[in-house]
Design an enzyme around this catalytic site. Sequence first.
Site, mmCIF file in Angstrom:
data_model
loop_
_atom_site.group_PDB
_atom_site.id
_atom_site.type_symbol
_atom_site.label_atom_id
_atom_site.label_comp_id
_atom_site.label_asym_id
_atom_site.label_seq_id
_atom_site.Cartn_x
_atom_site.Cartn_y
_atom_site.Cartn_z
ATOM 1 N N CYS A 62 23.801 20.463 -25.967
ATOM 2 C CA CYS A 62 23.895 20.456 -27.424
ATOM 3 C C CYS A 62 22.487 20.500 -27.997
ATOM 4 C CB CYS A 62 24.594 19.192 -27.900
ATOM 5 S SG CYS A 62 26.141 18.898 -27.039
ATOM 6 N N CYS A 119 24.949 18.248 -18.413
ATOM 7 C CA CYS A 119 26.088 18.382 -19.322
ATOM 8 C C CYS A 119 26.635 19.791 -19.173
ATOM 9 C CB CYS A 119 25.660 18.172 -20.770
ATOM 10 S SG CYS A 119 24.973 16.546 -21.045
ATOM 11 N N ASP A 177 21.646 4.568 -36.004
ATOM 12 C CA ASP A 177 21.054 3.857 -34.880
ATOM 13 C C ASP A 177 19.583 3.685 -35.236
ATOM 14 O OD1 ASP A 177 21.097 2.591 -32.469
ATOM 15 O OD2 ASP A 177 21.922 4.292 -31.369
ATOM 16 N N ASP A 231 19.857 10.970 -35.237
ATOM 17 C CA ASP A 231 18.665 10.206 -34.882
ATOM 18 C C ASP A 231 17.425 11.032 -35.188
ATOM 19 O OD1 ASP A 231 20.039 7.937 -33.845
ATOM 20 O OD2 ASP A 231 20.539 9.107 -32.064
ATOM 21 N N CYS A 234 21.017 17.115 -29.335
ATOM 22 C CA CYS A 234 21.170 15.940 -28.462
ATOM 23 C C CYS A 234 20.089 14.884 -28.703
ATOM 24 C CB CYS A 234 21.089 16.384 -27.013
ATOM 25 S SG CYS A 234 21.275 15.018 -25.858
ATOM 26 N N ARG A 291 20.113 -3.139 -24.504
ATOM 27 C CA ARG A 291 19.584 -3.427 -25.822
ATOM 28 C C ARG A 291 20.345 -4.568 -26.479
ATOM 29 N NH1 ARG A 291 21.335 0.650 -30.107
ATOM 30 N NH2 ARG A 291 19.807 2.127 -29.318
ATOM 31 N N TYR A 292 21.642 -4.525 -26.342
ATOM 32 C CA TYR A 292 22.489 -5.570 -26.926
ATOM 33 C C TYR A 292 22.767 -6.628 -25.857
ATOM 34 C CZ TYR A 292 23.715 -2.261 -30.677
ATOM 35 O OH TYR A 292 23.691 -1.401 -31.742
ATOM 36 N N LYS A 294 22.625 -0.481 -34.037
ATOM 37 C CA LYS A 294 23.357 0.335 -35.005
ATOM 38 C C LYS A 294 23.708 -0.509 -36.215
ATOM 39 C CE LYS A 294 25.576 3.242 -31.478
ATOM 40 N NZ LYS A 294 24.969 2.591 -30.292
ATOM 41 N N ARG A 329 19.164 12.729 -26.575
ATOM 42 C CA ARG A 329 18.366 12.568 -25.349
ATOM 43 C C ARG A 329 17.803 13.903 -24.900
ATOM 44 N NH1 ARG A 329 22.686 8.799 -23.511
ATOM 45 N NH2 ARG A 329 22.128 6.870 -24.586
ATOM 46 N N ARG A 341 26.276 -5.809 -23.507
ATOM 47 C CA ARG A 341 26.685 -4.492 -23.003
ATOM 48 C C ARG A 341 25.475 -3.629 -22.675
ATOM 49 N NH1 ARG A 341 27.110 -5.419 -28.246
ATOM 50 N NH2 ARG A 341 27.124 -3.805 -29.851
HETATM 51 C C1 LIG Z 1 25.544 2.567 -29.097
HETATM 52 C C2 LIG Z 1 25.059 1.714 -28.041
HETATM 53 C C3 LIG Z 1 25.884 0.746 -27.443
HETATM 54 C C4 LIG Z 1 27.328 0.560 -27.831
HETATM 55 O O1 LIG Z 1 27.461 0.171 -29.144
HETATM 56 P P1 LIG Z 1 28.892 -0.177 -29.730
HETATM 57 O O2 LIG Z 1 28.624 -0.403 -31.167
HETATM 58 O O3 LIG Z 1 29.373 -1.385 -28.993
HETATM 59 O O4 LIG Z 1 29.778 0.993 -29.476
HETATM 60 C C5 LIG Z 1 25.341 -0.055 -26.476
HETATM 61 N N1 LIG Z 1 24.058 0.062 -26.091
HETATM 62 C C6 LIG Z 1 23.238 0.982 -26.630
HETATM 63 C C7 LIG Z 1 21.838 1.076 -26.150
HETATM 64 C C8 LIG Z 1 23.718 1.841 -27.622
HETATM 65 O O5 LIG Z 1 22.915 2.768 -28.134
HETATM 66 S S1 SF4 Z 2 24.951 15.367 -26.992
HETATM 67 FE FE1 SF4 Z 2 23.468 15.474 -25.280
HETATM 68 S S2 SF4 Z 2 24.297 14.092 -23.732
HETATM 69 FE FE2 SF4 Z 2 25.974 14.551 -25.158
HETATM 70 S S3 SF4 Z 2 27.040 16.291 -24.253
HETATM 71 FE FE3 SF4 Z 2 25.556 17.114 -25.683
HETATM 72 S S4 SF4 Z 2 23.712 17.530 -24.448
HETATM 73 FE FE4 SF4 Z 2 25.029 16.157 -23.270
#
Ligand SMILES: *Cc1c(COP(=O)(O)O)cnc(C)c1O
Ligand code: SF4
Length: 343
Positions: A107, A103, A306, A269, A110, A90-91, A313, A112, A94
């Site tokens: 959670c 996991c 986010d 989120d 979560c 996305r960025y 973010k 995801r 990174r």
């Molecule tokens: C949060 C996130 C990152 C890392 O973000 P930082 O602000 O550098 O910690 C990178 N890619 C994605 C898709 C993210 O959601």
């Molecule tokens: S927040 Fe989601 S990905 Fe993170 S430890 Fe919990 S269940 Fe796993």
Amino acid sequence: MEAWEKSLRNCITSPEELSGLFHAQGEELGQVARRYPMRITPYYLGLIREPGDPIWRQCVPDPEELHDLAQSPDPLDEERLSPVPGLIHRYPDRVVFLVSTACAVYCRFCMRKRGVGCQGMSPAPVDEAVAYIAAHPEIRDVILSGGDPLLLSDERLEAILAALHRIPHVEIIRIGTRTPVTLPERITWKLARMLKRYQPLYVNTHFNHPREVTEASAKACARLADAGIQLGNQTVLLKGVNDDPLVMRELMRRLLAIRVRPYYIHQMDLVQGTAHFRTRVADGMKVVAALRGHTSGLAVPHYVIDLPGGKGKVEVSSARFSEDGRRLTVTNYLGEEIEYRET
Ligand SMILES: *Cc1c(COP(=O)(O)O)cnc(C)c1O
Ligand code: SF4
């Protein structure tokens, strides 16, 4: 088999198993757990004092999860932003590399939830993801996530780290893991020694409540810190868990005391099945305002949202509020003006 693998075998995975320990309506919760899997490690189960407490809320299914249909399963558009399966780019500089879909504890909040722990989601094919990163010299930071990367065996994890480490333009690797909180026995000396070979390495963990900071989790963090690994923490603001200024302040202080530097507090989120955890941004601001000046600056993380649609973010402190306080206008890193609605 290592001790942590035995612990994983002894997890509770259905609400019926709770009813022997607490008064809980196993049957209704069973329906929830069939949609969104449940797993609680023996260690984390031991932190629960009573039904509905902050530890319970994080790991025991809640019927509310099935009643929240308004939101999207993937509001951050992670799937659209995947150039190869399991990689989120996305960025510019990174990527997030989803190396595991399992996991130790699932959670309930979560982000995801749509796939973590479910059959439908599979981890990234490692070769394909590594080839993509190698072919993109602008990627200098790789974040291993999932699921939890530390649910892989040391050998599988090391193979991934070694492959990334060999790519000259990858300057740093980060690992996001909740195991110091939910399965502290995972952080063995053997693991710490292995990770040490892949510096510069940053581990971000995920404590949400001061009661999660125990002797066992402190020991796990000390092992990583002693291996020279920088430890950060990402907390999610959760209703009924840590949406209280004093609870949050105590958590941040306790983290510093175990050598973990608070990095982010995340606004929840807008993920389907998690509405019952969502706090209002204005309330989150009150929680964060109780940190700055009141305690060490080192204990003050960035409070971030986010943005939906993969817009990145943004710091809540830079947001402008509408009159009713429900709409925020923010400017993201690309200079785009974005309106964020709470519900
Ligand atoms: C949060 C996130 C990152 C890392 O973000 P930082 O602000 O550098 O910690 C990178 N890619 C994605 C898709 C993210 O959601
Ligand atoms: S927040 Fe989601 S990905 Fe993170 S430890 Fe919990 S269940 Fe796993």
